[in-house]
Design a protein around this motif. Structure first.
Motif, PDB file in Angstrom:
ATOM      1  N   VAL A  86      15.907  15.616   3.009  1.00 53.69           N
ATOM      2  CA  VAL A  86      14.582  16.220   3.165  1.00 53.69           C
ATOM      3  C   VAL A  86      13.544  15.455   2.338  1.00 53.69           C
ATOM      4  O   VAL A  86      12.396  15.276   2.776  1.00 53.69           O
ATOM      5  CB  VAL A  86      14.617  17.729   2.801  1.00 53.69           C
ATOM      6  N   VAL A  87      13.937  14.937   1.186  1.00 47.58           N
ATOM      7  CA  VAL A  87      13.026  14.156   0.340  1.00 47.58           C
ATOM      8  C   VAL A  87      12.784  12.779   0.951  1.00 47.58           C
ATOM      9  O   VAL A  87      11.640  12.346   1.095  1.00 47.58           O
ATOM     10  CB  VAL A  87      13.585  14.041  -1.098  1.00 47.58           C
ATOM     11  N   THR A  88      13.856  12.088   1.324  1.00 48.19           N
ATOM     12  CA  THR A  88      13.687  10.737   1.886  1.00 48.19           C
ATOM     13  C   THR A  88      12.959  10.790   3.226  1.00 48.19           C
ATOM     14  O   THR A  88      12.146   9.915   3.528  1.00 48.19           O
ATOM     15  CB  THR A  88      15.037  10.001   2.024  1.00 48.19           C
ATOM     16  N   GLY A  89      13.216  11.816   4.023  1.00 51.02           N
ATOM     17  CA  GLY A  89      12.512  11.968   5.299  1.00 51.02           C
ATOM     18  C   GLY A  89      11.024  12.182   5.091  1.00 51.02           C
ATOM     19  O   GLY A  89      10.193  11.585   5.786  1.00 51.02           O
ATOM     20  N   PHE A  90      10.676  13.045   4.134  1.00 50.17           N
ATOM     21  CA  PHE A  90       9.266  13.276   3.829  1.00 50.17           C
ATOM     22  C   PHE A  90       8.608  11.982   3.356  1.00 50.17           C
ATOM     23  O   PHE A  90       7.525  11.622   3.818  1.00 50.17           O
ATOM     24  CB  PHE A  90       9.106  14.361   2.754  1.00 50.17           C
ATOM     25  N   LEU A  91       9.260  11.274   2.426  1.00 48.62           N
ATOM     26  CA  LEU A  91       8.677  10.050   1.886  1.00 48.62           C
ATOM     27  C   LEU A  91       8.464   8.998   2.970  1.00 48.62           C
ATOM     28  O   LEU A  91       7.424   8.340   3.016  1.00 48.62           O
ATOM     29  CB  LEU A  91       9.553   9.493   0.758  1.00 48.62           C
ATOM     30  N   LYS A  92       9.440   8.859   3.862  1.00 49.39           N
ATOM     31  CA  LYS A  92       9.329   7.881   4.953  1.00 49.39           C
ATOM     32  C   LYS A  92       8.145   8.241   5.862  1.00 49.39           C
ATOM     33  O   LYS A  92       7.337   7.382   6.222  1.00 49.39           O
ATOM     34  CB  LYS A  92      10.633   7.840   5.746  1.00 49.39           C
ATOM     35  N   ALA A  93       8.031   9.513   6.226  1.00 50.08           N
ATOM     36  CA  ALA A  93       6.931   9.957   7.088  1.00 50.08           C
ATOM     37  C   ALA A  93       5.585   9.811   6.375  1.00 50.08           C
ATOM     38  O   ALA A  93       4.594   9.393   6.982  1.00 50.08           O
ATOM     39  CB  ALA A  93       7.156  11.399   7.525  1.00 50.08           C
ATOM     40  N   HIS A  94       5.553  10.129   5.103  1.00 53.19           N
ATOM     41  CA  HIS A  94       4.318  10.018   4.317  1.00 53.19           C
ATOM     42  C   HIS A  94       3.861   8.559   4.259  1.00 53.19           C
ATOM     43  O   HIS A  94       2.678   8.264   4.466  1.00 53.19           O
ATOM     44  CB  HIS A  94       4.560  10.579   2.918  1.00 53.19           C
ATOM     45  N   ARG A  95       4.795   7.642   4.013  1.00 48.28           N
ATOM     46  CA  ARG A  95       4.444   6.209   3.971  1.00 48.28           C
ATOM     47  C   ARG A  95       3.939   5.718   5.318  1.00 48.28           C
ATOM     48  O   ARG A  95       3.089   4.849   5.395  1.00 48.28           O
ATOM     49  CB  ARG A  95       5.667   5.367   3.554  1.00 48.28           C
ATOM     50  N   ALA A  96       4.483   6.275   6.409  1.00 53.34           N
ATOM     51  CA  ALA A  96       4.087   5.881   7.767  1.00 53.34           C
ATOM     52  C   ALA A  96       2.815   6.604   8.233  1.00 53.34           C
ATOM     53  O   ALA A  96       2.375   6.411   9.363  1.00 53.34           O
ATOM     54  CB  ALA A  96       5.230   6.167   8.742  1.00 53.34           C
ATOM     55  N   HIS A  97       2.250   7.464   7.372  1.00 52.53           N
ATOM     56  CA  HIS A  97       1.061   8.257   7.705  1.00 52.53           C
ATOM     57  C   HIS A  97       1.319   9.158   8.915  1.00 52.53           C
ATOM     58  O   HIS A  97       0.441   9.363   9.745  1.00 52.53           O
ATOM     59  CB  HIS A  97      -0.167   7.366   7.927  1.00 52.53           C
ATOM     60  N   ASP A  98       2.546   9.685   8.994  1.00 54.13           N
ATOM     61  CA  ASP A  98       2.957  10.578  10.080  1.00 54.13           C
ATOM     62  C   ASP A  98       2.969  12.011   9.538  1.00 54.13           C
ATOM     63  O   ASP A  98       3.989  12.521   9.100  1.00 54.13           O
ATOM     64  CB  ASP A  98       4.347  10.155  10.573  1.00 54.13           C
ATOM     65  N   GLU A 142       6.540   1.085  -3.239  1.00 52.61           N
ATOM     66  CA  GLU A 142       7.966   0.772  -3.319  1.00 52.61           C
ATOM     67  C   GLU A 142       8.675   1.845  -4.138  1.00 52.61           C
ATOM     68  O   GLU A 142       8.244   2.173  -5.247  1.00 52.61           O
ATOM     69  CB  GLU A 142       8.152  -0.591  -3.988  1.00 52.61           C
ATOM     70  N   LEU A 143       9.737   2.400  -3.580  1.00 50.20           N
ATOM     71  CA  LEU A 143      10.568   3.366  -4.297  1.00 50.20           C
ATOM     72  C   LEU A 143      11.374   2.597  -5.338  1.00 50.20           C
ATOM     73  O   LEU A 143      12.165   1.719  -4.994  1.00 50.20           O
ATOM     74  CB  LEU A 143      11.494   4.092  -3.320  1.00 50.20           C
ATOM     75  N   THR A 144      11.135   2.876  -6.614  1.00 49.74           N
ATOM     76  CA  THR A 144      11.770   2.098  -7.679  1.00 49.74           C
ATOM     77  C   THR A 144      12.813   2.875  -8.475  1.00 49.74           C
ATOM     78  O   THR A 144      13.542   2.279  -9.261  1.00 49.74           O
ATOM     79  CB  THR A 144      10.717   1.550  -8.659  1.00 49.74           C
ATOM     80  N   GLY A 145      12.884   4.190  -8.278  1.00 46.74           N
ATOM     81  CA  GLY A 145      13.874   4.959  -9.024  1.00 46.74           C
ATOM     82  C   GLY A 145      13.950   6.384  -8.540  1.00 46.74           C
ATOM     83  O   GLY A 145      13.070   6.865  -7.826  1.00 46.74           O
ATOM     84  N   ALA A 146      15.031   7.061  -8.933  1.00 41.69           N
ATOM     85  CA  ALA A 146      15.221   8.452  -8.539  1.00 41.69           C
ATOM     86  C   ALA A 146      15.986   9.190  -9.629  1.00 41.69           C
ATOM     87  O   ALA A 146      16.806   8.596 -10.330  1.00 41.69           O
ATOM     88  CB  ALA A 146      15.977   8.531  -7.215  1.00 41.69           C
ATOM     89  N   GLN A 147      15.686  10.477  -9.738  1.00 38.20           N
ATOM     90  CA  GLN A 147      16.376  11.324 -10.699  1.00 38.20           C
ATOM     91  C   GLN A 147      16.664  12.676 -10.066  1.00 38.20           C
ATOM     92  O   GLN A 147      15.886  13.159  -9.239  1.00 38.20           O
ATOM     93  CB  GLN A 147      15.527  11.550 -11.949  1.00 38.20           C
ATOM     94  N   LYS A 148      17.759  13.264 -10.504  1.00 30.17           N
ATOM     95  CA  LYS A 148      18.093  14.639 -10.135  1.00 30.17           C
ATOM     96  C   LYS A 148      17.929  15.480 -11.390  1.00 30.17           C
ATOM     97  O   LYS A 148      18.555  15.207 -12.411  1.00 30.17           O
ATOM     98  CB  LYS A 148      19.532  14.720  -9.617  1.00 30.17           C
ATOM     99  N   VAL A 149      17.041  16.463 -11.322  1.00 35.25           N
ATOM    100  CA  VAL A 149      16.804  17.336 -12.470  1.00 35.25           C
ATOM    101  C   VAL A 149      17.808  18.484 -12.448  1.00 35.25           C
ATOM    102  O   VAL A 149      18.435  18.801 -13.443  1.00 35.25           O
ATOM    103  CB  VAL A 149      15.355  17.870 -12.465  1.00 35.25           C
ATOM    104  N   ASP A 150      17.951  19.125 -11.280  1.00 40.74           N
ATOM    105  CA  ASP A 150      18.950  20.166 -11.058  1.00 40.74           C
ATOM    106  C   ASP A 150      19.169  20.257  -9.555  1.00 40.74           C
ATOM    107  O   ASP A 150      18.703  19.397  -8.809  1.00 40.74           O
ATOM    108  CB  ASP A 150      18.546  21.504 -11.706  1.00 40.74           C
TER     109      ASP A 150
END
Length: 119
Positions: free
Chosen positions: A17-29, A72-80
């Motif tokens: 759900v996060v990667t899908g949102f980010l991809k769509a956001h970058r594509a201005h979709d 550019e996606l440079t890092g990721a973290q899981k908080v919980d």
């Protein structure tokens, strides 16, 4: 492990759900990006909070044409179990020209409930 200590993860380990949102956001979709959000979701960017699909769509439409930049996606973290951070490096024609932004996601029932974008 304390839930307050984010754990570094591979960017590809972010929830779909996060990667899908980010991809769509970058594509201005905006339509696709909105499909990953709860109807009452909030997005906070540049100190302003936008709540609900119409306000978030208006924010996405406004910001997509405001500046030209690379991201550019440079890092990721899981908080919980429901909170993730995706760090992006942006370069473009916006004030300052270069910034690292943290996209802080809070999920609820498999959708994005809250997104805070901040340095």
């Amino acid at each position: 492990m304390s839930t307050d200590q984010p754990r570094t993860i591979a960017p590809e380990a972010l929830p779909e759900v996060v990667t899908g949102f980010l991809k769509a956001h970058r594509a201005h979709d905006a339509a696709t990006a909105l499909s990953f959000l709860r109807p009452d979701a909030t997005v906070t960017d540049e100190g302003r909070t936008h709540q609900g699909a119409p306000a978030i769509e208006a924010w996405m439409t406004r910001t997509s044409g405001e500046y030209t930049y690379t991201i550019e996606l440079t890092g990721a973290q899981k908080v919980d179990a429901d909170r993730y951070v995706a760090t992006h490096h942006l370069e473009g024609d916006f004030p300052g020209g270069v910034v690292d932004l943290h996209y802080r996601f809070r999920l609820d029932n498999g959708l994005i409930q809250d997104l805070r974008i901040e340095p």
